[in-house]
Design an enzyme around this catalytic site. Structure first.
Site, short mmCIF file in Angstrom:
data_model
loop_
_atom_site.label_atom_id
_atom_site.label_comp_id
_atom_site.label_asym_id
_atom_site.label_seq_id
_atom_site.Cartn_x
_atom_site.Cartn_y
_atom_site.Cartn_z
N SER A 298 0.58 -1.25 0.17
CA SER A 298 0.44 -0.10 0.36
C SER A 298 0.94 1.18 0.16
O SER A 298 1.77 1.21 -0.85
CB SER A 298 -0.91 0.19 0.74
OG SER A 298 -1.55 0.85 0.93
N ARG B 288 -11.41 6.60 9.39
CA ARG B 288 -11.25 5.06 9.60
C ARG B 288 -12.54 4.22 8.78
O ARG B 288 -11.87 4.01 8.16
CB ARG B 288 -10.97 5.13 10.81
CG ARG B 288 -10.62 3.82 11.14
CD ARG B 288 -9.38 2.53 10.31
NE ARG B 288 -8.68 1.64 10.69
CZ ARG B 288 -7.55 1.16 9.98
NH1 ARG B 288 -6.82 2.29 9.07
NH2 ARG B 288 -7.12 0.37 10.26
N ASP C 11 -8.62 -5.99 -5.15
CA ASP C 11 -8.08 -4.82 -4.17
C ASP C 11 -8.68 -3.66 -4.98
O ASP C 11 -8.65 -3.63 -6.28
CB ASP C 11 -6.42 -4.72 -3.80
CG ASP C 11 -6.49 -3.75 -3.70
OD1 ASP C 11 -6.88 -2.91 -3.58
OD2 ASP C 11 -5.25 -3.51 -3.52
N HIS D 276 -7.85 -5.34 -0.29
CA HIS D 276 -6.56 -4.19 -0.32
C HIS D 276 -5.48 -5.05 1.09
O HIS D 276 -4.69 -5.23 0.47
CB HIS D 276 -6.58 -2.92 -0.71
CG HIS D 276 -5.77 -2.26 0.11
ND1 HIS D 276 -4.16 -2.01 -1.12
CD2 HIS D 276 -5.39 -1.69 1.27
CE1 HIS D 276 -3.53 -1.27 -0.71
NE2 HIS D 276 -3.93 -0.93 0.56
N ASP D 277 -6.57 -5.46 1.77
CA ASP D 277 -5.42 -5.85 3.30
C ASP D 277 -5.25 -6.93 3.12
O ASP D 277 -4.68 -7.97 3.97
CB ASP D 277 -6.90 -5.85 3.97
CG ASP D 277 -7.58 -4.27 5.31
OD1 ASP D 277 -6.19 -3.56 5.25
OD2 ASP D 277 -7.80 -4.94 6.69
#
Lengths: 381, 196
Positions: free
Chosen positions: A157, A226, A326, A359-360
């Site tokens: 990232s 967040r 992602d 994405h994680d």
């Protein structure tokens, strides 16, 4: 550059280190900082020939505690799946450095630092920083540690952006780059999501133009920022599998606005947990740095030119990995980088791995990713 | 490590120390062999993520990609040799790919199964079925091969593209055989091509 082998008594090495490097430290904006504080950790021992150093770059809300317990939250290091004994990046074999980014809130200079000119925290008077500034701060740290050339710089990232920037800014100091789930520029969509987060923070009355105090922080704004960002780290498939439309602690719809759905409850929890460990102004500065990121821009918009020196003069090797679900930094962004590296004649490896985690995925259990990183690093050892 | 015969024939065509791009490199067996035995500087492309992961784990520089689309990224003359082993018949646009090979490399090694080998002809003529042979082991509905050709068809295309055949090797049952009646008797062909 002289490389000094670390001694056991050398306080520069180990967990939870802090260093102050005297300035002035010039920034991309044209401004400068009087000095530089860096919070960092090292693992393992620098080889006598200095050829085993690996720099790990953390993502937006990460920190230097890559493979050690977080001193505040007590949680394990954020990348212990990749870094540790018997892992692809191993303190037994490698000298590993991970530093809190410039602009961060975990020991490095940022908006929460004291402005030597006023004696008060910088807050919004802190200069806007860039990914390239973060890399320069890391380079200054490496100088201080006696590390000349890195065997590898590794990140996912925003960490991947720094890794790529390293090859562009200091091709002479990095033999290989591992850039995971990343991009060479922020897209309009990336910037848009960040702007939602920043506006959430700035709309919180407690933000007070950035001049909030420790006991009255814009926690609501930062939590919403967040929550919005967290959605972009997951996949629709992952959210559906984990939460679906299931209700939280209730049998039927409540016809109200409590967190009735499990996914709402989960996001609220993510938001609240985040404000415990992160600073709102740092969030503004770091997201800005990411939005400014466009590696090709200083090279007539031609990404291949950015990598030209690394590829031709130094033979820097690159490995990129993207993940199928992602959508924050989708495979197309990695392929764009691969295209440019091929055009520049660089030695590049790339694959898109299957994962339901969005994405994680780069932070989660990913045996294939570990296999790729391990093979790639061993080939360049 | 021993290579299967058609890969060995391809490997034999690659000079020592060459810069090589292997298109459809699979798990990197050929590239690793060339690196270890001929000090070749190799790069690879393959469509399968599992293959790429295996190749990278071997320490090779391999990207997941599609030769039909991604060869355009490479600059002219980037390689001494481009390898297309047993892959031509799976390309959407074989003619375009052949031309690309000889843009990015000075020479190309191309190997493919001969669709007019007598066993294939027999299967169609007498069996009335698409062939399933040792060289073409996959049924028509599962094969990734979409553009079959014979050796003569291939030579025809090479001619049309204005390319030059530098050498040719023919195999049958994994053994090299003479060029005589190759279009009927050879199961596989390996050509080294260049621009005249």
């Amino acid at each position: 550059m002289s490389v000094s082998a670390p001694q056991a008594a050398d306080t520069r090495f180990g967990l939870d280190r802090r260093v102050h490097l005297p300035g002035p430290f010039a920034l991309a904006s044209g401004q400068s900082l009087m000095g530089l504080d860096i919070g960092y950790e090292t693992y393992g021992t620098l080889a006598p020939d200095g050829r085993n150093a690996i720099l790990i770059c953390h993502a937006l809300t990460g920190d230097q505690h890559v493979a050690s317990l977080h001193p505040r939250t007590g949680k394990p290091g954020w990348w212990q799946r990749l870094v540790g004994a018997g892992k692809p990046i191993d303190p037994e074999r490698h000298f590993i450095i991970c530093a809190n980014v410039l602009g961060g809130c975990s020991g490095s200079s940022g908006p929460g630092s004291i402005d030597p000119g006023t004696g008060f925290p910088y807050a919004m008077a802190f200069p806007v920083i860039t990914i390239s500034d973060m890399v320069e701060a890391q380079a200054a740290l490496l100088d201080n540690l006696g590390v000349g050339t890195l065997m590898a710089v590794v990140g996912g990232s925003m960490g991947g952006m720094q890794a790529l920037q390293w090859a562009v800014s200091h091709p002479d100091r990095v033999r290989s780059v591992v850039a995971l789930a990343t991009a060479a520029r922020h897209s309009a969509q990336n910037i848009a999501f960040h702007e939602v987060g920043r506006q959430a923070i700035m709309a919180d009355p407690a933000w007070a133009g950035g001049n909030y105090t420790a006991d009255c922080q814009p926690v609501a704004g930062l939590a919403v920022a967040r929550m919005a960002a967290h959605i972009t780290y997951l996949s629709e498939q992952g959210l559906t599998a984990r939460f679906g439309r299931r209700l939280q602690d209730r049998e039927a719809l409540g016809f109200g606005f409590d967190a009735e759905f499990q996914v709402e409850s989960y996001l609220r929890h993510q938001g609240l947990a985040f404000v415990e460990r992160f600073d709102a102004n740092s969030y503004l500065y770091i997201t800005r740095a990411m939005d400014y990121f466009d590696l090709a821009a200083p090279h007539d918009g031609v990404l291949a030119k950015a990598f030209s020196s690394a590829a031709k003069d130094f033979g820097t090797r690159f490995a990129l990995v993207s993940f199928t679900t992602d959508w924050l930094y989708p495979t197309a962004e990695s392929k764009r980088i691969v295209s440019a590296l091929n055009a520049a004649g660089a030695a590049v490896s790339f694959c898109e791995l299957e994962s339901p985690h969005g994405h994680d995925a780069f932070l989660l259990e990913a045996p294939e990713m570990n296999r790729v990183v391990d093979g790639f690093l061993r080939a360049g050892a | 490590m021993s290579l299967r015969p058609s890969l060995q024939a391809v490997a034999d065509a690659v000079p020592h120390g060459a810069r090589v791009l292997d298109i459809g490199c699979g798990d990197g067996a050929l590239l690793a062999h060339l690196r270890d035995s001929k000090n070749v500087e190799g790069r690879g492309i393959d469509v399968s993520a599992a293959n790429v992961a295996a190749a990278v784990a071997r320490g090779l520089s391999v990207v997941q990609g599609d030769a039909d689309a991604d060869l355009a990224d490479y600059p002219d003359g980037a390689f001494d040799m481009a390898i297309l082993s047993d892959t031509l018949q799976a390309m959407r646009a074989p003619a375009k790919v052949l031309a690309e090979l000889l843009r990015i490399a000075r020479r190309a090694v191309v190997s493919f199964p001969n669709f007019c080998h007598w066993r294939v002809r027999g299967s169609i003529l007498f069996g009335g079925r698409m062939p399933v042979t040792p060289i073409l082991p996959v049924s028509w509905y599962e094969t990734t091969n979409i553009h079959f050709c014979s050796i003569d068809d291939f030579l025809n295309l090479v001619d049309e593209l204005g390319l030059k055949v530098e050498s040719a090797t023919f195999l049958s049952g994994g053994v090299r055989r003479s060029p005589a009646l190759a279009n009927l008797l050879a199961e596989q062909a390996v050509f080294v091509l260049s621009r005249p």
